[in-house]
Design a protein around this motif. Structure first.
Motif: not given
Ligand code: C2E
Ligand code: MG
Ligand code: MG
Ligand code: MG
Length: 274
Positions: A124, A157-162
């Motif tokens: 993250a 948790t946050r697919p686009e950021r991951g």
């Protein structure tokens, strides 16, 4: 009003939660000391080619040489570490040790890639890309000799950021593996868009592969991995019949006690030389 609010607070007070957080705090502070004093060590477990049995990579697995309690497995301290900042210092240390060790093996002529587990709170953080790039440069390890393992939940948790972070790690030339696959909730749609090189099917499926219904799932995952051109890995292979079934199903790499337990680096070098 105040009395009512107070009562609500009391009703939500659960002793087992308090106990858990006290344990967490103690563990987290002990872990900080452990990192500073070099009590964390890495053991390495081979991943072998399903067809030839040759060692194709090694997974670094952390252990805590506790001054009073002996050698502790990660299940006892990694979850608590992940609930605080200490996971960052711990992962930095693990990355540094693993990369240093891999660079050392490379210089000795053993060009084996090493895999490191990257926990959700670390994935993250934006800084992780520079941390990895910096350590590779510092130790002179080619980026293709490093693999990072992430779990579905770390990405989800946050697919686009991951996905974006994984893309940047992969742009360094580092390979990315999805660990414990099948235990999380990755949608198949997302899976096709994630920048991945390897899929590691969770051991729970591997242990049940002799059941025809479970075998159907394993075969479906194998076909999917083939379609997505991912290297397919089975974890937790404990016997030859299981290795045979997985090889027939099309798995590329096998990892498990049948091929080798996690071992200290000195023992691995000896095993590789033998
Ligand atoms: P993982 O990344 O899925 O690692 C595989 C686990 O399966 C390891 O347990 C390994 O010792 C165990 N294993 C390997 N072969 C077999 C087998 O044939 N049968 C069985 N029953 N087990 C097998 P370990 O070392 O206790 O690690 C457990 C988990 O702790 C890891 O699962 C990973 O999620 C986490 N972990 C381990 N090392 C690190 C680390 O350096 N950093 C972080 N963040 N997490 C770590
Ligand atoms: Mg792993
Ligand atoms: Mg795993
Ligand atoms: Mg696992």
């Amino acid at each position: 009003y105040a009395a009512k609010r107070h009562r609500t607070t009391v009703e939500h007070w659960r002793p087992e939660l308090a106990a858990e957080s006290v344990t967490d705090l103690r563990l987290q502070s002990e872990l900080r000391t452990a990192i500073d004093q070099g009590q964390l060590e890495l053991h390495y477990q081979p991943l072998v080619d399903a067809r030839t049995g040759a060692v194709r990579s090694l997974e670094a697995l952390v252990r805590w040489r506790h001054p009073r309690q002996g050698l502790l497995l990660p299940g006892l301290f990694v979850p608590a570490a992940e609930r605080s900042d200490v996971i960052t210092a711990m992962t930095d240390r693990i990355l540094s040790d693993a990369i240093r060790q891999a660079a050392c093996w490379h210089r000795e002529g053993w060009r084996v890639p090493v895999a490191v587990n990257l926990p959700a709170p670390v994935l993250a953080q934006d800084r992780i890309v520079e941390v990895i790039a910096g350590l590779l440069a510092q130790h002179g390890l080619p980026s293709h000799a490093l693999i990072v393992e992430v779990t579905e939940s770390a990405v989800m948790t946050r697919p686009e950021r991951g996905a974006e972070r994984l893309r940047r790690i992969r742009e360094l030339g580092v390979r990315v593996a999805m660990d414990d696959f099948g235990t999380g909730y990755t949608s198949l749609a997302l899976l096709t868009r994630l920048p991945l090189d390897e899929l590691k099917l969770d051991q729970s499926f591997v242990h049940r592969v002799h059941d025809p219904r479970e075998r159907a799932i394993v075969d479906a995952v194998a076909r999917m991995a083939q379609g997505l051109e991912l290297t397919l890995v089975a974890e937790g292979v404990e016997d030859q019949p299981t290795a045979d079934v997985l090889t027939e199903a099309g798995f590329d790499l096998l990892q498990g006690y049948h091929f080798g337990r996690p071992m200290p680096p000195e023992m691995l070098a000896a095993a590789a030389a033998a």
